[in-house]
Design a protein around this motif. Sequence first.
Motif, mmCIF file in Angstrom:
data_model
loop_
_atom_site.group_PDB
_atom_site.id
_atom_site.type_symbol
_atom_site.label_atom_id
_atom_site.label_comp_id
_atom_site.label_asym_id
_atom_site.label_seq_id
_atom_site.Cartn_x
_atom_site.Cartn_y
_atom_site.Cartn_z
ATOM 1 N N ALA A 1 0.710 -0.707 -0.428
ATOM 2 C CA ALA A 1 -0.012 0.057 0.048
ATOM 3 C C ALA A 1 0.980 1.529 -0.545
ATOM 4 N N HIS A 2 2.484 1.611 0.681
ATOM 5 C CA HIS A 2 3.001 2.176 0.371
ATOM 6 C C HIS A 2 3.380 2.405 -0.447
ATOM 7 N N ALA A 3 4.068 1.120 -1.370
ATOM 8 C CA ALA A 3 4.079 1.666 -2.904
ATOM 9 C C ALA A 3 3.326 2.579 -3.435
ATOM 10 N N MET A 4 2.388 1.509 -3.177
ATOM 11 C CA MET A 4 1.693 1.847 -4.287
ATOM 12 C C MET A 4 0.658 3.669 -4.323
ATOM 13 N N LEU A 5 0.856 4.092 -3.297
ATOM 14 C CA LEU A 5 0.236 5.596 -3.178
ATOM 15 C C LEU A 5 1.655 5.878 -2.895
ATOM 16 N N ALA A 6 2.804 5.865 -3.391
ATOM 17 C CA ALA A 6 4.146 6.962 -4.203
ATOM 18 C C ALA A 6 3.858 6.833 -5.061
ATOM 19 N N ASN A 7 3.499 5.674 -5.556
ATOM 20 C CA ASN A 7 3.671 5.686 -7.204
ATOM 21 C C ASN A 7 2.589 6.449 -7.453
ATOM 22 N N VAL A 8 1.185 6.444 -7.059
ATOM 23 C CA VAL A 8 -0.056 7.426 -7.453
ATOM 24 C C VAL A 8 0.603 8.360 -7.358
ATOM 25 N N LEU A 9 1.283 8.473 -6.151
ATOM 26 C CA LEU A 9 1.278 10.529 -6.186
ATOM 27 C C LEU A 9 2.541 10.489 -6.839
ATOM 28 N N SER A 10 3.102 9.737 -7.524
ATOM 29 C CA SER A 10 4.042 10.607 -8.633
ATOM 30 C C SER A 10 3.606 10.199 -9.615
ATOM 31 N N GLU A 11 2.436 10.052 -10.394
ATOM 32 C CA GLU A 11 1.817 9.854 -11.854
ATOM 33 C C GLU A 11 1.069 10.458 -11.036
ATOM 34 N N GLN A 12 0.516 11.508 -11.121
ATOM 35 C CA GLN A 12 -0.800 12.355 -10.173
ATOM 36 C C GLN A 12 0.336 13.675 -10.870
ATOM 37 N N ILE A 13 2.036 14.331 -10.365
ATOM 38 C CA ILE A 13 2.585 15.240 -10.314
ATOM 39 C C ILE A 13 3.673 14.982 -11.445
ATOM 40 N N GLY A 14 3.466 14.201 -12.076
ATOM 41 C CA GLY A 14 3.830 14.085 -12.892
ATOM 42 C C GLY A 14 5.576 13.528 -12.915
ATOM 43 N N CYS A 15 6.117 13.098 -11.500
ATOM 44 C CA CYS A 15 8.040 13.030 -11.690
ATOM 45 C C CYS A 15 8.105 11.897 -10.304
ATOM 46 N N ILE B 1 9.753 10.513 -7.017
ATOM 47 C CA ILE B 1 10.039 11.297 -5.918
ATOM 48 C C ILE B 1 11.157 10.467 -4.671
ATOM 49 N N TYR B 2 11.113 10.891 -4.000
ATOM 50 C CA TYR B 2 11.616 10.185 -2.628
ATOM 51 C C TYR B 2 10.728 9.195 -1.554
ATOM 52 N N VAL B 3 11.201 8.847 -0.805
ATOM 53 C CA VAL B 3 10.050 7.862 -0.535
ATOM 54 C C VAL B 3 10.996 6.868 1.519
ATOM 55 N N VAL B 4 10.586 7.197 2.350
ATOM 56 C CA VAL B 4 10.834 7.716 3.906
ATOM 57 C C VAL B 4 9.757 5.912 3.448
ATOM 58 N N PRO B 5 10.003 5.170 3.856
ATOM 59 C CA PRO B 5 9.405 3.565 3.732
ATOM 60 C C PRO B 5 8.708 3.552 5.338
ATOM 61 N N ARG B 6 7.749 2.673 6.033
ATOM 62 C CA ARG B 6 7.944 2.546 7.821
ATOM 63 C C ARG B 6 8.860 1.484 7.845
ATOM 64 N N VAL B 7 9.157 0.934 7.630
ATOM 65 C CA VAL B 7 10.621 0.230 8.147
ATOM 66 C C VAL B 7 11.915 0.927 7.218
ATOM 67 N N TYR B 8 12.252 2.045 8.435
ATOM 68 C CA TYR B 8 13.080 2.403 8.040
ATOM 69 C C TYR B 8 14.588 2.222 8.310
ATOM 70 N N ALA B 9 14.201 1.456 9.619
ATOM 71 C CA ALA B 9 16.202 0.539 8.876
ATOM 72 C C ALA B 9 16.014 -0.752 9.546
ATOM 73 N N LYS B 10 16.382 -1.667 9.770
ATOM 74 C CA LYS B 10 17.304 -3.252 9.551
ATOM 75 C C LYS B 10 16.239 -3.792 11.022
ATOM 76 N N GLU B 11 16.887 -2.792 12.176
ATOM 77 C CA GLU B 11 16.118 -2.750 13.800
ATOM 78 C C GLU B 11 14.713 -2.927 13.895
#
Length: 390
Positions: free
Chosen positions: A155-169, A171-181
């Motif tokens: 779902a988080h990847a999908m939101l990033a993809n759709v947002l970028s499609e809407q604005i035409g560029c 983007i950078y993404v910070v996932p929820r699991v942003y560290a191995k711990e």
Amino acid sequence: MGGKNNLASYEMKALATTPCVGYIEGYYGRLPSWAMRTELLEQLHHHGMSSYFYAPKEDPQHRLHWREPYSEHWRDDFKRWCAVAQKLSINTIAGIAPGLDFNFKHVNGGEDLAALVDKAQQFLDDGATSIALLMDDINRQFNAIDNNVQFEGQAHAMLANVLSEQIGCAIYVVPRVYAKELKHESVDYAQHFVQNLNNRHVIFHCGTHIVSQSTESNHFNDYAQAGHRIVVWDNLYANDYCPRRLFVGPWTGRSQMKEIMLNPTGMPATDALLLDIMAFTFNSDDADLAHRQALDKHVVPEQFLAVARYFSHPPFGDIPNNQKNHPVATDKLLDALEFLLWKWKTPLSREWYPYLFGLKHDLHIASATLPQIRIRKTQLEPLASALIKS
């Protein structure tokens, strides 16, 4: 909609290929002024660094009330700041963090997606060079939207993809699991995330830990193996999770990574020093020497060296051998603190005053030389009571 193959057919403006190196305004507890932000842009330019990531947790319209538009007055300030960044050739990454309460039923269309797109487009219209979607520091509970979107990472990847499609560029993404711990919370998150995230997007990641002792390329395999470009979000000097502490030691364990941005403290003079430490270390084989050069540039007195170990780095698991014994309030330490507290007068000394005074109290408490009345006066009641009982 939302998978990699589905996004290959439309034209998307790519992100700059210049390595991301610079400053992240991504901490809790402090909100810099526009003047400080401008000074940081000038320092980044001076050091040949490329990027400023605007993602302040204390900006209500960035995170807590992300749906609310910015005021015209705020937008005017942002436009002027972006204009300065453009003149200095600094990439301004404008972040939006909707993860606290985004309604994923709207991921393909609806009020929340519209609000997110509007805010991203406003940033671009006002001068930001790129957009970042932040899904960090949110509740890990996720309810499947439907049979096509069952997993949080998906779902988080999908939101990033759709947002970028809407604005035409891209983007950078910070996932929820942003560290191995954090992986133990959602073992399959990274897999679902990278399987669905368009390869043109760039991922921010902290490495093995939220505050990592070192960053090496293999620390990011969960995301990089799928072909995604990784930028390190470096929390080495961050102290928003421990606001009574200050870390200003050498910038070590980061030589392998060419794309890395520093998320420091929000204190103007301190962050200027920390950026100098980072920049000098990039150009040196000796991190300790680079650290000392930065301290000298900022006119930090030699007396600080007597207490520097208490302000070096956070603990990384095991306690170093030189810190296993209780600190002792030696005359050398106390004399150095007296000088730093009362005879050192600079913007940096004023920012460090509470931390230096806190160390003085701690040394006296550890040596059992601070009277109970002083403990009561200087420590919050829960800690004061525990110290007196012990």
